[in-house]
Write a protein that holds these residues in place. Structure first.
Motif, mmCIF file in Angstrom:
data_model
loop_
_atom_site.group_PDB
_atom_site.id
_atom_site.type_symbol
_atom_site.label_atom_id
_atom_site.label_comp_id
_atom_site.label_asym_id
_atom_site.label_seq_id
_atom_site.Cartn_x
_atom_site.Cartn_y
_atom_site.Cartn_z
ATOM 1 N N VAL A 34 0.848 -1.197 0.000
ATOM 2 C CA VAL A 34 0.000 0.000 0.000
ATOM 3 C C VAL A 34 0.885 1.251 0.000
ATOM 4 O O VAL A 34 1.703 1.444 0.888
ATOM 5 C CB VAL A 34 -0.948 0.007 1.218
ATOM 6 N N LYS A 36 -0.427 4.522 -0.732
ATOM 7 C CA LYS A 36 -1.208 5.770 -0.714
ATOM 8 C C LYS A 36 -0.457 6.809 0.129
ATOM 9 O O LYS A 36 0.518 6.465 0.813
ATOM 10 C CB LYS A 36 -2.599 5.487 -0.157
ATOM 11 N N TYR A 40 3.216 6.698 2.250
ATOM 12 C CA TYR A 40 3.314 7.079 3.662
ATOM 13 C C TYR A 40 4.457 8.071 3.864
ATOM 14 O O TYR A 40 5.268 7.961 4.790
ATOM 15 C CB TYR A 40 3.506 5.841 4.547
ATOM 16 N N MET A 83 -8.033 1.850 -4.394
ATOM 17 C CA MET A 83 -8.970 1.461 -3.341
ATOM 18 C C MET A 83 -10.044 2.516 -3.086
ATOM 19 O O MET A 83 -10.993 2.264 -2.352
ATOM 20 C CB MET A 83 -8.208 1.194 -2.036
ATOM 21 N N ARG A 135 -18.276 2.776 6.016
ATOM 22 C CA ARG A 135 -17.613 3.797 5.219
ATOM 23 C C ARG A 135 -18.021 3.478 3.784
ATOM 24 O O ARG A 135 -19.186 3.570 3.456
ATOM 25 C CB ARG A 135 -16.096 3.726 5.462
ATOM 26 N N HIS A 165 -12.663 -3.746 4.637
ATOM 27 C CA HIS A 165 -11.633 -3.122 5.470
ATOM 28 C C HIS A 165 -12.144 -3.092 6.903
ATOM 29 O O HIS A 165 -13.325 -2.843 7.134
ATOM 30 C CB HIS A 165 -11.344 -1.706 4.949
ATOM 31 N N CYS A 206 -5.362 -5.425 6.546
ATOM 32 C CA CYS A 206 -4.311 -4.403 6.561
ATOM 33 C C CYS A 206 -3.197 -4.962 7.456
ATOM 34 O O CYS A 206 -3.280 -6.108 7.892
ATOM 35 C CB CYS A 206 -4.865 -3.103 7.128
ATOM 36 N N SER A 207 -2.189 -4.154 7.774
ATOM 37 C CA SER A 207 -1.070 -4.646 8.592
ATOM 38 C C SER A 207 -1.547 -5.240 9.916
ATOM 39 O O SER A 207 -1.188 -6.368 10.270
ATOM 40 C CB SER A 207 -0.090 -3.506 8.914
ATOM 41 N N ARG A 222 -3.266 -6.396 2.232
ATOM 42 C CA ARG A 222 -2.897 -5.041 1.776
ATOM 43 C C ARG A 222 -2.078 -4.402 2.888
ATOM 44 O O ARG A 222 -2.613 -3.939 3.880
ATOM 45 C CB ARG A 222 -4.158 -4.214 1.497
ATOM 46 N N ILE A 223 -0.761 -4.409 2.705
ATOM 47 C CA ILE A 223 0.134 -3.996 3.790
ATOM 48 C C ILE A 223 0.711 -2.613 3.531
ATOM 49 O O ILE A 223 1.399 -2.381 2.550
ATOM 50 C CB ILE A 223 1.296 -5.002 3.944
ATOM 51 N N GLY A 224 0.422 -1.700 4.467
ATOM 52 C CA GLY A 224 0.999 -0.364 4.405
ATOM 53 C C GLY A 224 2.082 -0.202 5.440
ATOM 54 O O GLY A 224 3.239 -0.567 5.244
ATOM 55 N N ILE A 225 1.699 0.277 6.602
ATOM 56 C CA ILE A 225 2.629 0.763 7.624
ATOM 57 C C ILE A 225 3.760 -0.221 7.978
ATOM 58 O O ILE A 225 4.903 0.192 8.163
ATOM 59 C CB ILE A 225 1.835 1.187 8.898
ATOM 60 N N TYR A 367 1.142 7.264 11.147
ATOM 61 C CA TYR A 367 0.574 7.462 9.820
ATOM 62 C C TYR A 367 0.554 8.947 9.453
ATOM 63 O O TYR A 367 0.930 9.348 8.372
ATOM 64 C CB TYR A 367 -0.858 6.937 9.775
HETATM 65 C C1 LIG Z 1 -4.487 2.143 4.168
HETATM 66 C C2 LIG Z 1 -5.197 0.904 3.876
HETATM 67 C C3 LIG Z 1 -4.576 -0.329 4.107
HETATM 68 C C4 LIG Z 1 -3.205 -0.471 4.724
HETATM 69 O O1 LIG Z 1 -3.249 -0.144 6.102
HETATM 70 P P1 LIG Z 1 -1.980 -0.344 7.039
HETATM 71 O O2 LIG Z 1 -2.527 -0.207 8.408
HETATM 72 O O3 LIG Z 1 -1.048 0.777 6.719
HETATM 73 O O4 LIG Z 1 -1.391 -1.650 6.732
HETATM 74 C C5 LIG Z 1 -5.269 -1.465 3.727
HETATM 75 N N1 LIG Z 1 -6.504 -1.381 3.183
HETATM 76 C C6 LIG Z 1 -7.135 -0.198 2.966
HETATM 77 C C7 LIG Z 1 -8.488 -0.189 2.345
HETATM 78 C C8 LIG Z 1 -6.502 0.977 3.304
HETATM 79 O O5 LIG Z 1 -7.118 2.139 3.100
#
Ligand SMILES: *Cc1c(COP(=O)(O)O)cnc(C)c1O
Length: 383
Positions: A34, A36, A40, A83, A135, A165, A206-207, A222-225, A367
């Motif tokens: 991820v 977006k 980060y 997304m 949401r 989510h 997510c994470s 879906r891995i961000g942080i 974040y």
């Molecule tokens: C931002 C986001 C993620 C990733 O979240 P993290 O906590 O950073 O891993 C995954 N899915 C959706 C829909 C998001 O908006």
């Protein structure tokens, strides 16, 4: 042109974090990276190629403009998934370029079918399900309206996935709500199968969910942080460490943010420092001026609170943080001189400033702090 501060990005840390994440996923679970919020705050154009080097071939963004940024630097085989928001003017471009995107309105599905028919290209969609976050996401009634469209227009649609989510998987306070969401997702997925709809993948985590609720990993996460080397919350970190054998934090911060001392001076006892009267020198002070302020992402709420590293030592930020400058207290450091390195985030010598220590002082979460780092700060990639 150089900027007043520089953000260093470590390839070693990217490799380390992505390997760690992949090791902790179930067999055949794919990872979407991820990116977006300008990856980060790390910078999409820098981070995406680094993550590709580490073996990533799927990226998730929020909007079509971000997708465009990823596309302009990624390899042609890499998949991009939007997304959130796609501007009306970008919708044909998204379909023509085979980008994947979430559908969370029945109207959108109808419009997408129209566009893909005209373009002669299948739209690669993911149905986002409403499971309790309230949401974006299709509820059961709306899904029912989608069914005939999905069945009749299979020629124009590639149903890449169904997804949802979670509303706060990083906090145990939301445990019951998350469990309910998981149940609702699984039930809806089963119902879709019974209706003859067969999405290629299911992805919900997510994470925080991927770590704390392994069953949410499904076909893709879906891995961000985490990939940037930060835990979504203290709780998630403790949850992981508690189960791990060596109790060592496996993540490495990618980012190191540094600047230099631009001015040094002594201030007499009893004088106020910076705007207003929030800081009075109770003794003779030596101060260092650093050309980083809230316009560069160093929050004003770190006034009289933040810490920076100079000569490997942690020193306090005193007085108000200005738009373009902050003031550090170097009274007790020896041999400080103009041009000395100042670290706002990351390691210097034996000491380190983590973004979370930053966050604890300023009430901002990782974040928010990261994504506030302006894209115009120069980025350099380190091995
Ligand atoms: C931002 C986001 C993620 C990733 O979240 P993290 O906590 O950073 O891993 C995954 N899915 C959706 C829909 C998001 O908006």
């Amino acid at each position: 042109m150089n900027t007043t501060s520089v953000i260093e990005l470590s390839q070693e840390a990217v490799d380390n974090n992505i390997a760690f994440i992949k090791n902790n996923l179930g067999a055949n679970v794919k990872m979407s990276s991820v990116v977006k919020g300008n990856a980060y705050g790390h910078g999409i154009e820098y981070f995406v190629p680094m993550a590709e080097k580490a073996g990533t071939d799927h990226f998730s963004v929020y909007s079509s403009d971000e997708a465009w940024q990823v596309q302009s630097v990624c390899s042609p085989e890499t998949d991009i998934m939007i997304m959130g928001y796609i501007d009306e003017h970008d919708r044909d471009w998204v379909i023509e370029n085979g980008l994947e995107f979430f559908v969370f309105q029945v109207e959108t599905l109808k419009e997408v079918i129209e566009r893909s028919r005209k373009l002669g290209k299948k739209a690669r969609i993911h149905l986002e399900l409403e499971t309790g976050m309230n949401r974006t996401g299709l509820n059961r009634r709306q899904l029912r309206q989608c069914l005939p469209l999905l069945r009749e227009h299979a020629d124009h649609l590639a149903l890449k996935g169904v997804c949802t989510h979670y509303a706060g998987a990083e906090s145990i306070a939301n445990h019951v709500r998350v469990q309910k969401q998981i149940t609702k997702f699984n039930r809806t997925y089963k119902w879709l199968l019974e209706q003859g709809i067969r999405p290629e993948t299911r992805h919900t985590a997510c994470s925080a969910a991927a770590v704390a609720y392994p069953k949410t990993q499904m076909d893709m996460v879906r891995i961000g942080i985490l990939q940037y080397g930060f835990w979504p919350s203290k709780e998630t970190q403790i949850h992981y460490l508690h189960k791990s054998k060596n109790k060592i934090n496996p993540l490495m911060q990618i980012i190191r943010w540094r600047s230099r001392i631009m001015s040094l001076k002594n201030v007499r006892q009893g004088e106020f420092i910076s705007y207003g009267t929030t800081y009075m020198a109770l003794e003779k002070k030596r101060i260092a001026i650093v050309p980083v302020g809230y316009a560069h992402g160093f929050s004003r709420s770190l006034s009289n609170q933040g810490r920076v590293l100079i000569k490997g030592q942690r020193v306090g930020v005193i007085g108000m943080v200005n738009m373009n400058m902050l003031i550090a207290d170097v009274t007790y450091l020896s041999r400080v001189k103009l041009g000395d390195e100042v670290v706002m985030i990351g390691q210097q010598g034996e000491n380190k400033i983590t973004v979370s220590s930053f966050g604890e002082l300023s009430d901002q979460v990782n974040y928010e702090l990261l994504t506030r780092l302006p894209s115009r700060i120069r980025r350099v990639i380190k091995k």
